[in-house]
Motif scaffolding. Sequence first.
Motif, PDB file in Angstrom:
ATOM      1  N   UNK A 492     -91.360 -49.609  28.223  1.00 50.83           N
ATOM      2  CA  UNK A 492     -90.626 -50.572  29.047  1.00 50.83           C
ATOM      3  C   UNK A 492     -90.006 -51.656  28.171  1.00 50.83           C
ATOM      4  N   UNK A 493     -88.846 -52.148  28.554  1.00 50.67           N
ATOM      5  CA  UNK A 493     -88.260 -53.278  27.826  1.00 50.67           C
ATOM      6  C   UNK A 493     -88.870 -54.593  28.290  1.00 50.67           C
ATOM      7  N   UNK A 494     -88.550 -55.664  27.567  1.00 49.98           N
ATOM      8  CA  UNK A 494     -88.929 -57.001  28.007  1.00 49.98           C
ATOM      9  C   UNK A 494     -90.352 -57.373  27.639  1.00 49.98           C
ATOM     10  N   UNK A 495     -90.818 -58.442  28.245  1.00 44.37           N
ATOM     11  CA  UNK A 495     -92.156 -58.976  27.990  1.00 44.37           C
ATOM     12  C   UNK A 495     -92.535 -59.905  29.139  1.00 44.37           C
ATOM     13  N   UNK A 496     -93.825 -60.195  29.295  1.00 41.47           N
ATOM     14  CA  UNK A 496     -94.232 -61.105  30.367  1.00 41.47           C
ATOM     15  C   UNK A 496     -93.825 -62.541  30.067  1.00 41.47           C
TER      16      UNK A 496
END
Length: 840
Positions: A492-496
């Motif tokens: 998955x791309x991104x981050x929390x």
Amino acid sequence: MHDKFRYYFYLVGLSVILFAGCRSKRAFTELTNADEQVDLQQVNIQSPWGTYKGSSTKDYEIQHVTLDLAIDFDERKVSGKAELILSPLFFDQEVLQLDAYKLAIKHLKLNNEIWHLFEYDSSQIYIELPQVLSAGEQLVCEIEYEINQFSIPAQASADNQGGIFLVDYWEGRAAQLWTQGETAFTCHWYPTIDQPNQRYTQQISLTVADSLKTLSNGVLRSQQKKGDGLRKDTWVLDKPHAPYLSMIAVGSFEEQLLSIEGIQASVFATGVEVETVSKVFSRTSRMIDFYEELFEVEFPWPAYHQIVVKDYISGAMENTSAVVFLEDIALTEQEQEYQHFDDYISHELAHHWFGNLVTCESWANLALNESFASYSEQLWNEYYYGQDSADLLAHRELQTYLRESIHKKESLIRHYYKDADGDLFDNHSYAKGSRVLHMLRIFVGDEAFFKSVARYLTHNRFSAVEASDLKKAFEDVTGLDLSWFFQQWMYNPGHPVLEVEHQLQDDTLYLTVEQKQDFSLYPLYFLPLYVDLYWGDETLTYPMSIADQVHTFRIPAEGRSLKSIQFDPEFQLVGEITHARKPEEIRYLALQSEDFMARVTAYDLLLGSMPKRGKPDDRVIARILEEENEMVLVKYLDLLYHQNSIDWNEHRQQLLDLAAHGHPQVRALALLILDSVPALVDWRQVYSRDSSSYVVGLALETILSEGSKEANLMLVDSLKAEIDLNLLLPLTMYINEIYAEGYDSWYQEKIAGLRSSDQSYMLSAYNDYLLDASQIEKLSARAFLLHYAKYHIDSDTRLIAFEGLLLLADTVSVNRQVKEILAFEKDQQLLALYREFYPD
């Protein structure tokens, strides 16, 4: 699929074939022989994500490559003969397709017979085989060719391109030839199947002038005198590796042997530097021992050579057993007292396990190579320089990734990209990948992590892998289902993005964590994290499992007072955390926390708010000055030096102690601050006694700003032969300030003698000098600046040289030079800037 059916679609170039059940050969024959016209036009429906990039279809396996290359610097030519031994992997084959970029093909043989049934389009060779070749049957393909086109580093770097480089355009410098194969540029110097899922052994012979040194993969098996002042060196690598890891280098190098048990090891560099440069690499043997023990896999290659080349287009490259480095690594003896390149060296060494021994099967899986190599930098720092150094490196990597994520959020494993070289070698594959591995280590624990890594390397040695192989290794060792971890962090791309709030109420601490990333684009994360609570005089760590968008934890206070709180004290989370805390809670961490990174982040918060809050707390300043890590001291001394509200008399003794610190940058900053306290610094004494040119240069700048012109000119004249940039820059400041004449040739000589990375500083000073130079000096400068504006490897330095030419335009015609640069430059961002300066 039947052979003929596969071959037909291969020839017409269809890239995607969809089957609705099985079709027999007879059904296919009836369809194509039917009387009615059949529309075979391909219909393309573009994916919203772009074109899927998977692993290359592996029709053949190359077992061995033998190269015989003759290097002629005078003629700017390489004459080559390549012999490839290969077999079909499984399906029968009628055609052999090889990658070969702009090679002048002389002739081709198959199984030792001249063969003419081939076509070459300057990119690939299509060879029609004399008969169908089946799995297990061996084919020997021999190609004789010439290379007479070489990449120019400045242009290749601008286009993220590799290839074969003949660096022979710098006057006064001996020519060098070297290669850069990653991702698919080995085919620029010999025909191959240039894909990371190929793997073969090799033998490379290089015929060169007897005065030159050669380097390639593996061990130097023989050296043979050829007459006419020529010599033939043969390098053999008897363990298989991927094509992009092949390399050659030829030039006037000096070789310094390194003592590493069981393998050949050397450092190659230009003559006067090699003994000094070899000390930069002196910890290589210890690194190998450390990684062998940590990964539980012996160093898998028969040699380990490291070479420093001119105008290298990247930082370094992990070619199997023959790593190439940029010139910056050639530190002087003085620079090595306070600077090292262990991060580069450990990174490329670690690749010999992660990338060379176990190789990503496609560039979509590049992060498997780069994340482990980057994380190995932290592991080495942790072992050799200490946990604080490792934590600082980890923090820097996280910030590097987060800065990139503002405009780019990609998954680590990426099957949709436009250009592997331009898109994949980023701070996702490197920095984010490293931090994700660290999270995995924290989650499973050290023993399980390194046992899993050992299994990954052992079970996949000398083979190509994808992310599922890493996942399986960890699951086999730990028994855990890690699908959730790999899905949210690898695929998955991104981050929390977390917003944390805490409140102590009715003897209960309420800690609320909310995930605030855009859920239309990024997942809701499962986050096993920790929080440190500073209850009175004790610190307690509490585990948390965050699985909801908003999660509130209730922790009994049991009558204790909360002094401070640190969410994610391991600093493991790859993400953004906003946590509003009271100033006194942050100040408590700065003053009382035993955790190094908790203090550092507290310093950032407190000093970052200084313009708003005015004078910083003297207790915090005193605590900073007590820190042992020199990088922390350099960072915060520099920050504090620019604050006018601090009464440094309060910290005089600490500063005096730091003025004798072993790190010259710490000494220099302490001296600068002390200089604001009257009569505490005797700069002439510093100039005559300090051992570091970094500090001496600072003293020289002060002395020249205060002395008489006559005395200063005598001092400048006594230092004209100096080659240390730390001393040259104060000289240029004074020369330019008083408009001294006759320093044109001095400037050019000094610029030419510096490392590439240092030349920009002197070029900027030279530009200032030229503003008031004579007409003759300006005419002399045209050709000099043109050369640097075209060929320098660093785009910023090319820009400075271009600006210098434009500064001459009022008094000297530079139209021809400017137009030549505009036609030559490949960096589109640089060209856009040039057009602003020179709209034509």
